[in-house]
Write a protein that holds these residues in place. Structure first.
Motif, PDB file in Angstrom:
ATOM      1  N   ALA C 193       0.655  -1.223   0.111  1.00 37.53           N
ATOM      2  CA  ALA C 193      -0.108  -0.132  -0.005  1.00 37.53           C
ATOM      3  C   ALA C 193       0.881   1.171   0.199  1.00 37.53           C
ATOM      4  N   THR C 194       2.218   1.027   0.340  1.00 36.51           N
ATOM      5  CA  THR C 194       3.017   2.596   0.680  1.00 36.51           C
ATOM      6  C   THR C 194       4.104   2.301  -0.632  1.00 36.51           C
ATOM      7  N   GLY C 195       3.523   1.696  -1.625  1.00 39.08           N
ATOM      8  CA  GLY C 195       4.512   1.494  -3.023  1.00 39.08           C
ATOM      9  C   GLY C 195       5.583   0.731  -3.070  1.00 39.08           C
ATOM     10  N   GLY C 196       5.911  -0.011  -1.895  1.00 34.46           N
ATOM     11  CA  GLY C 196       6.882  -0.884  -1.776  1.00 34.46           C
ATOM     12  C   GLY C 196       6.603  -2.121  -2.601  1.00 34.46           C
ATOM     13  N   ASP C 197       7.575  -3.183  -3.161  1.00 37.34           N
ATOM     14  CA  ASP C 197       7.531  -3.931  -3.993  1.00 37.34           C
ATOM     15  C   ASP C 197       7.840  -5.433  -2.907  1.00 37.34           C
ATOM     16  N   VAL C 198       6.675  -5.843  -2.481  1.00 36.95           N
ATOM     17  CA  VAL C 198       7.045  -7.058  -1.388  1.00 36.95           C
ATOM     18  C   VAL C 198       7.921  -8.200  -2.087  1.00 36.95           C
ATOM     19  N   ASN C 199       7.497  -8.638  -3.185  1.00 37.25           N
ATOM     20  CA  ASN C 199       8.315  -9.719  -3.670  1.00 37.25           C
ATOM     21  C   ASN C 199       9.704  -9.588  -3.912  1.00 37.25           C
ATOM     22  N   LYS C 200       9.885  -8.240  -4.490  1.00 36.62           N
ATOM     23  CA  LYS C 200      11.420  -7.840  -4.651  1.00 36.62           C
ATOM     24  C   LYS C 200      11.985  -7.820  -3.406  1.00 36.62           C
ATOM     25  N   THR C 201      11.434  -7.101  -2.267  1.00 37.04           N
ATOM     26  CA  THR C 201      12.364  -7.039  -1.148  1.00 37.04           C
ATOM     27  C   THR C 201      12.626  -8.623  -0.401  1.00 37.04           C
ATOM     28  N   ARG C 202      11.588  -9.263  -0.715  1.00 38.18           N
ATOM     29  CA  ARG C 202      11.658 -10.770  -0.192  1.00 38.18           C
ATOM     30  C   ARG C 202      12.759 -11.498  -1.069  1.00 38.18           C
ATOM     31  N   PHE C 203      12.871 -11.458  -2.346  1.00 37.23           N
ATOM     32  CA  PHE C 203      13.864 -11.816  -3.103  1.00 37.23           C
ATOM     33  C   PHE C 203      15.295 -11.423  -2.724  1.00 37.23           C
ATOM     34  N   ILE C 204      15.336 -10.329  -2.326  1.00 37.99           N
ATOM     35  CA  ILE C 204      16.673  -9.543  -1.981  1.00 37.99           C
ATOM     36  C   ILE C 204      17.034 -10.211  -0.777  1.00 37.99           C
ATOM     37  N   SER C 205      16.050 -10.244   0.170  1.00 34.79           N
ATOM     38  CA  SER C 205      16.416 -10.566   1.616  1.00 34.79           C
ATOM     39  C   SER C 205      16.774 -12.293   1.427  1.00 34.79           C
TER      40      SER C 205
END
Lengths: 398, 512, 319
Positions: C193-205
């Motif tokens: 909802a705040t413009g973040g990309d959940v899947n990308k963040t998880r991928f990087i993590s």
């Protein structure tokens, strides 16, 4: 229909196959074919002919004739050796399937195998009991030890919320060290560094059966394994216990609401899973080998996970999947000697199969989405056409 | 004048498989007004606003913002264009502070030790404090969101939009989770925002709120725009008729109650949750044959736990539950079912059905282990199917492939119908209904209300737990108001007005 | 007595860095049982680079270790792409994916170790012989009375791990990326909802997790086993997961837990030696960390608060 529409809207027969009512067979078969393809490419990269390679796995498992046989052996004896390997593989995968259906990942099968086989070997295998007594006792002890270990894990999960994957792996290492310690201290064969062999009376094999002029060793575990596969299939499809196990696996909260005793079923599932692993253990260490190598967990305890996933978590599917995996693992020695590729490639091929079968759900999802989209766009196109037609008649009336 | 309209949605059509959610809807909103969007569940209000907010792309139609055509590929584009939305389900991180939640995505930055980029949390706290004071939305920036009450969380959501400089604020059913008092506060906040020049769109199905706060109101019915009205000059009854698309029966007809023997007795019941907090405190109540006992209260005041404990899903910490004179406090769920307890839980999909099992097995969930559905532990699938087909027909449960339909693929309303059918078919002594009509349209609500009354008239004891005050007032023979886990007031329904009940729901104690 | 601390720390440090790897993945919402596989594969790549470099650079050249460390980080990161793809992109069951990744890692590295050995030396051994990293004693500080052991016979990697751990802590708790990462594991909708990309963040993590686990793996190869072989899969990855659970997914607490594990192991070993028992008995003492883990699991599993969204694939259309 224009070409463009066909491109967007057309879900081919292939997607329909993966999404349709045969998907539970089509998807695993597709996964297997994919992994064979990748493994074949790997063999080509290593400079080998993949067809010769795959054929040599079959030859090594007694499913295809070898060029020549050593003294006293033949395709029959190879085949029975293969069955001896297949039996524990199938039992172990059934063990995983039972846990899996109830929502539990029993990664501790290898430890349960070693511990129950060790107990059976020490208690019965080193005694002078006659075969009529000792063979059933080995089976019973194997199942009971496995069941107790499994039930313990189930209890920890239910009572203390201990994740079964972590606890089973910890128990694997603990059992590995304990069994290794006792073998090294009391039961070691100084020459081979493995345990003293269990007696031929206790071993789950019938030695020296003449078939076609060749002396074969018939493994008994395979009969038990196949019978149990059909029994479990019946259990899950037709019985209250099976239904409740499935229910607990799908949604423990809803299961409790439905009046199911969730804790009891969880522990039972793990006990049954462990019992099957224990049977796999005796079938492996007292029915394929007769000794235990200390401080080495059997690879089979992990391969059986691949089997269970390939078999779609279904007991009958496990029969086919375990044949496939056993062909690779059991035939790897012969393959290695004819092809000159390290026998560890068998584990790698099984690993690749495991990888693709883990993606099975995604393949099904992709196919489903494709089919769904095709249907949606048909509906939309129809709605648009209808709306357009209505607009025309409406204007016409004016 | 054309440029008076800050939002201009023209001929929007949005189709989903099987339904047209928005059918050629044209909507214009003026700058600085409170514009309400009224309609039943499934009328297409949320879809329309999701199109405006960039979450869906329309199949046909255009959107103009401040006179210029815009195309939003995602909600991020809409946020960048100055649109904000407060969703029905808050999108907050419980273990973050208020300020962290508000600034996430556009955090103020500083350099640690001169070069390491780092979130400047002090600056964030300060900015949040500033905005909250500017708009009169009191929050403490360093509070953990997980510790806040629902109404405060909603403020955090509003601040999140204001922090991003939203000019157009969309509220999706904002009052569903609030007490009457909190609703008043929220409506004040909305008026305040309008006075500061913001444009507000309010999605709701509660007409009285529109009356209180909105300037204009659009009515949607089955995906089509019915009318746009000036609120001040339109009657409530007229709006209701337009919303439903027919003459509405605002009252449920219900005969006089005839109480029989006592069925359920709850005595000094206390329930603790996993954190040992007493979520139900010393509750005593009794329900008789032919009585509907309704528990009124705002969400999260212990109703769910009370129902769960009576049904055996949760353990009692103190006190007893007695059914027909038999102490069932520590009975298993199955034994309670056998003794005559039926339960329609609030969490349908998580508890009431197995989503991945076929409908027939779900319908037989209360009896599959008994004859004739199983013998000696072996299931008789033919008998189960027969039983299910009968229920599917009598209760008009719609599904793709009858009894063999996987429950997940059915609509929420039909899943609820299946649960209600299964539980009513128990012919139980006690029926527990928790929020039985949540998310259903008016026709289905009437039907379920009729079934509840029929059960009462059959002589069952009914425990109804509802968040809708209207529902409680319509159905109850006896009302108990729950607040903070305590039953504050129990009285015959005829002796209480809805204003009184509303007061107790806010925790105002009895004077006498 | 100092030996207990020195050995304990040497064991605890790699365990800690792997546990941080687990924390990164799980805090972002991806259940990570693949730590074992990540560390093994990372160690494999590191060791492979080392055995290739050693003939040229000399087998006791400490630069080899540095290069091997970097290689193992890259190896772990690359291999973790598998888990990332399976969990994030393919939405596979994350527990299954973890198990698959572990089994495949063992199969891949075992096979390619013998292939590589055949190519390099002509003999198909399943071991890369590495030797043990030098241990360093800091001259003055090691003389400090009580805490001197902390500066005695340190493996250089322990300091490296300390630095990486602090960096990992900073990234997770002080930066906007870290903030987003932690939010992904609690309520991914909030991030979306705040413009973040959940899947990308998880991928990087997950990839960061792989790199950190790779460090852990190569450190074990260079200390405890002095070679790379299938015995690298000793279950240390699972011990790290257990440490993460007791540490409540919190980096400083997890550090303390890892230290306890390390001391239990080295203490048990020393006890075995001091009692003059035969080497067979050492097996029983090596078992101690696992037994300790089981006991701690029983006491802590019920009380912890794992990231709420861990294990659930994020689908933007679920609103």
């Amino acid at each position: 229909m224009t070409d463009a529409e066909k491109k967007i809207g057309g879900a081919g027969w292939f997607q329909r196959l993966l999404d349709g009512r045969w998907s539970h067979i089509a998807v695993p078969v597709f996964c297997v074919l994919l992994s064979l393809l990748v493994s074949g490419v790997l063999l080509v990269v290593l400079g080998k002919d993949p067809f010769v390679g795959f054929y040599s796995f079959l030859q090594g498992s007694g499913l295809a004739p070898k060029g020549s046989y050593g003294g006293g052996s033949g395709i029959q004896s190879d085949f029975f050796t293969f069955l001896g390997y297949l039996a524990p593989m199938l039992l172990a995968s059934l063990g995983f399937v039972v846990g899996f259906r109830a929502g539990l990942f029993n990664i501790g099968i290898s430890g349960q195998m070693v511990a129950s086989a060790f107990t059976a070997t020490v208690l019965v295998g080193y005694s002078d009991l006659p075969a009529v007594l000792s063979k059933p006792l080995v089976i019973i002890i194997g199942a009971v030890v496995g069941a107790l270990l499994g039930a313990f894990v189930g209890f920890l999960k239910y009572r203390f919320n201990v994740h079964e994957v972590v606890s089973t792996i910890m128990i694997n290492y603990i059992l590995n060290y304990i069994v290794g310690f006792f073998i090294n201290m009391y039961f070691v064969n100084g020459l081979t560094r493995s345990s003293l062999p269990c007696s031929t009376d206790a071993a789950l094999m019938i030695y020296n059966v003449q078939i076609g002029g060749i002396s074969c060793t018939i493994p008994l575990g395979i009969f038990l394994a196949v019978a149990l596969a059909f029994f479990l299939d019946w259990l899950f499809k037709r019985t209250v216990v099976g239904f409740e196990l499935k229910a607990v696996g799908q949604n423990p909260k809803a299961a409790k609401y439905a009046g199911i005793n969730v804790g009891k079923r969880l522990i039972q599932a793990m006990a049954l899973s462990g019992a099957l692993a224990g049977l796999a253990g005796v079938a492996y260490y007292c029915g394929y080998y007769t000794t235990i190598v200390p401080k080495t967990l059997p690879q089979m305890g992990y391969d059986c996970i691949a089997v269970a996933l390939l078999g779609n978590g279904n007991p009958i599917g496990s029969i086919f999947a375990s044949i496939l995996v056993s062909v690779f693992q059991n035939g790897s020695n012969f393959m290695s000697s004819t092809l000159g590729v390290q026998k560890e490639i068998a584990s790698l091929i099984v690993g690749i199969m495991l990888l693709f079968s883990a993606c099975g759900g995604y393949f099904r999802f992709l196919a489903h989405r494709k089919v769904q989209r095709a249907e949606d766009s048909k509906i939309k196109a129809k709605a648009k056409a209808e709306a357009a037609a209505e607009g025309m008649t409406g204007e016409g009336e004016k | 004048m054309q440029d008076d309209y800050i939002i201009d949605m023209r001929h929007i059509t949005k189709r989903f498989p099987g339904i047209v959610a928005n059918d050629d809807v044209t909507l214009r909103v003026k700058k600085g007004e409170v514009f309400a969007l009224l309609g039943e569940n499934g009328a297409g209000k949320s879809t329309l606003m999701s199109v405006l907010f960039g979450m869906y792309q329309p199949d046909a139609g255009k959107i103009y913002l401040r006179g210029e055509e815009v195309k939003f590929d995602s909600s991020d584009d809409a946020v960048a264009a100055g649109i904000g939305m407060v969703h029905q389900h808050f999108k907050l991180v419980d273990n973050f502070t208020v300020a962290e939640n508000i600034v996430m995505g556009v955090e103020p930055k500083k350099r640690l030790a001169g070069f390491l980029p780092c979130v400047d949390i002090k600056e964030a706290n300060k900015r949040v404090k500033d905005i909250s004071e500017q708009y009169g939305l009191a929050v403490n920036p360093t509070d953990m969101v997980g510790d806040l009450a629902v109404s405060q969380r909603q403020r955090v959501e509003i601040l999140k939009m204001l922090y991003r400089n939203a000019e157009i604020l969309i509220f999706d059913e904002p009052t569903a989770v609030l007490t009457p008092k909190e609703i008043e506060f929220l409506l004040d906040i909305i008026r305040g925002l309008r006075d500061q020049g913001k444009t507000i769109i309010l999605i709701t199905h509660k007409i009285e709120e529109i009356k209180k706060v909105a300037d204009r109101c659009a009515i949607l019915c089955r995906g089509k725009l019915v009318d746009v009205l000036d609120v001040a000059s339109t009657s409530v009854q007229h709006m209701a008729n337009l919303m439903v698309g027919r003459e509405v029966k605002l009252e449920t007809t219900k005969g006089e109650p005839h109480f029989g023997k006592e069925v359920l007795k709850v005595d000094h019941l206390t329930v603790r949750n996993a954190d040992k907090f007493e979520v139900v405190q010393d509750v005593s109540l009794s329900i008789h044959e032919g009585e509907i006992f309704a528990v009124a209260g705002v969400a999260g005041n212990g109703q769910g736990e009370l129902a769960n404990t009576i049904a055996g899903m949760q353990d009692a910490y103190k006190g007893t539950v007695t059914l027909d004179g038999k102490d069932i406090t520590s009975e298993t769920v199955r034994n309670r079912v056998e003794d005559g307890v039926a339960y329609i839980p609030e969490d349908r999909q998580g508890m009431g059905v197995f989503m991945n099992l076929p409908l027939d097995e779900n319908l037989a969930l209360r009896r599959y282990y008994k004859e004739p559905f199983s013998k000696g532990g072996v299931l008789d699938h033919a008998k189960i199917r027969e039983f299910a087909d009968d229920l599917i027909e009598r209760y008009d449960i719609r599904s793709g492939q009858g009894g063999r339909t996987i429950t997940r693929s059915m609509s929420g309303g039909n899943q609820q119908k299946a649960i209600v059918a299964r539980e009513i078919e128990q012919h139980a002594r006690l029926l527990i209904f928790v929020q039985p009509t949540r998310g259903m349209d008016m026709g289905a609500i009437e039907h379920i209300h009729d079934q509840i009354i029929a059960e009462r008239d059959r002589g069952a004891a009914v425990l109804l737990i509802s968040l809708e005050l209207d529902e409680v007032m319509q159905l109850a023979d006896t009302i108990g108001v729950i607040y903070n886990g305590k039953l504050l007031k129990t009285a015959p329904a005829s002796t209480m007005t809805s204003q009184e009940v509303g007061r107790y729901m806010m925790g105002v104690a009895d004077n006498d | 007595m100092d030996t207990v601390f020195i050995d304990g720390l040497a064991f605890a440090a790699p365990l800690f860095i792997m546990a941080i790897g687990g924390i990164y993945s799980e805090k972002s919402g991806v259940t990570n049982l693949a730590v074992e596989g990540f560390q093994g594969f990372g160690a494999f790549i590191g060791s492979l680079v080392a055995v290739i470099l050693m003939p040229q650079m000399g087998s006791d050249n400490q630069m080899v270790i540095v290069v091997a460390m970097l290689a193992s980080m890259i190896g772990g990161a690359v291999y973790s792409l598998l888990h990332a793809f399976l969990c994030v992109r393919f939405r596979a069951n994350q527990v299954i994916s973890g198990v698959v990744v572990n089994i495949l890692a063992a199969a891949l590295t075992t096979f390619f170790t013998s292939v590589a050995n055949q190519a390099l030396t002509g003999a198909a051994s399943n071991k890369f012989v590495l030797g043990v990293s030098d241990q360093v004693t800091v001259p003055v500080l090691s003389q400090i009375p009580v805490l001197g052991w902390f500066f005695t016979d340190m493996y250089p990697y322990e300091w490296f791990i300390a630095v990486v751990a602090i960096a990992a802590w900073y990234l997770m708790y002080k930066t906007s990326f870290g903030m987003r990462l932690r939010a992904c594991g609690e309520n991914p909708q909030a991030v979306d909802a705040t413009g973040g990309d959940v899947n990308k963040t998880r991928f990087i993590s997950v990839v960061i997790s792989g790199a950190l686990c790779g460090i852990g793996g190569i450190c074990y190869a260079y200390s405890i086993s002095a070679n790379f072989s299938p015995s690298i899969y000793m279950g240390f990855g699972y011990l790290a997961i257990a440490a993460m659970i007791f540490g409540n997914w919190n980096i400083p607490t997890t550090a303390a837990v890892c230290l306890v594990f390390g001391l239990a192991r080295s203490g048990g070993y020393q006890l075995c030696l001091s009692m003059g028992l035969s080497s067979n008995y050492s097996d029983l003492f090596l078992m101690l960390p696992y037994v300790l883990t089981m006991i701690l699991l029983v006491f802590f599993s019920g009380k912890n608060h794992p990231p709420k969204a861990a294990g659930v694939p994020y689908d933007a259309s679920d609103r």
